[in-house]
Design a protein around this motif. Structure first.
Motif, mmCIF file in Angstrom:
data_model
loop_
_atom_site.group_PDB
_atom_site.id
_atom_site.type_symbol
_atom_site.label_atom_id
_atom_site.label_comp_id
_atom_site.label_asym_id
_atom_site.label_seq_id
_atom_site.Cartn_x
_atom_site.Cartn_y
_atom_site.Cartn_z
ATOM 1 N N LEU A 36 -15.379 -4.962 5.861
ATOM 2 C CA LEU A 36 -14.517 -3.841 6.236
ATOM 3 C C LEU A 36 -14.924 -3.270 7.594
ATOM 4 O O LEU A 36 -16.046 -2.780 7.755
ATOM 5 N N GLU A 90 -14.434 -0.259 9.564
ATOM 6 C CA GLU A 90 -13.931 1.091 9.295
ATOM 7 C C GLU A 90 -13.269 1.720 10.509
ATOM 8 O O GLU A 90 -12.252 2.396 10.383
ATOM 9 N N TRP A 118 -11.444 -9.177 12.167
ATOM 10 C CA TRP A 118 -10.847 -8.174 11.273
ATOM 11 C C TRP A 118 -9.493 -7.793 11.846
ATOM 12 O O TRP A 118 -9.402 -7.319 12.990
ATOM 13 N N THR A 125 -7.748 -5.250 11.219
ATOM 14 C CA THR A 125 -7.669 -3.815 11.500
ATOM 15 C C THR A 125 -8.114 -3.482 12.920
ATOM 16 O O THR A 125 -7.782 -2.429 13.439
#
Length: 181
Positions: free
Chosen positions: A53, A55, A111, A113
């Motif tokens: 993840l 963040e 990632w 994101t």
């Protein structure tokens, strides 16, 4: 705390890890920008670390700090859901020349994101992410000149307003407004 991650990074990447510290649970590694993608891929895929993840990504303009060179720091906050561990990566970059944007390789290939976070950092600080396929403004309008969170952006800087644009209505479901053309 993720001392294990810092130890593994130093063991695997050696000189690419410029410094580490773990004061008060903030485990941080300052890494060489050239190996950033490889380091991120390792942190994500290594089974003992499992930092799946991303963040957030942010930046700091160090222009007014006593140690102002390199001028910018790009900071990545990672979390391992399975290990309940966090680690922070920092990449320090300078402007290649006055008026030129600093560059950092994109980690959006590691990632997804990162796509949004890197656009935000570029929009606010002017740091370009090489290899990013969707580098466009996120918060500011396209005609906006400059990057408002840089220390050299004029405090009372004003820019002309632009006409409101027609945009596609994204509200869906019962009671949604009719489509605009």
């Amino acid at each position: 705390m993720s001392q294990l991650a810092l130890d593994r990074l130093k063991e695997k990447f050696g000189a690419a890890i410029l410094e580490t510290h773990h004061a008060r649970g903030d485990d941080t590694a300052v890494v060489n920008a050239a190996q950033l993608v490889e380091i991120c891929q390792f942190l994500k895929t290594d089974e003992a670390l499992d930092f799946k993840l991303l963040e957030s990504v942010t930046a700091v303009d160090r222009m007014l700090l006593p140690e102002a060179s390199p001028r910018f720091e790009v900071i990545y906050h990672l979390y391992s859901v399975t290990k309940n561990k966090r680690v922070r990566l920092k990449v320090r970059v300078d402007e290649p020349a006055p008026g030129k944007n600093p560059e950092v390789p994109t980690v959006s290939t590691v990632w997804k994101t990162a796509d949004w976070w890197e656009r935000m950092v570029w929009d606010m600080y002017g740091i370009t992410f090489t290899g990013h396929t969707n580098m466009k403004r996120l918060y500011m309008y396209e005609e906006f000149v400059g990057h408002p969170l840089r220390k050299d952006y004029p405090l009372k800087g004003r820019q002309p307003l632009v006409e409101e644009r027609d945009f596609r209505d994204l509200v869906r479901g019962p009671g949604a407004s009719p489509k605009t053309s």
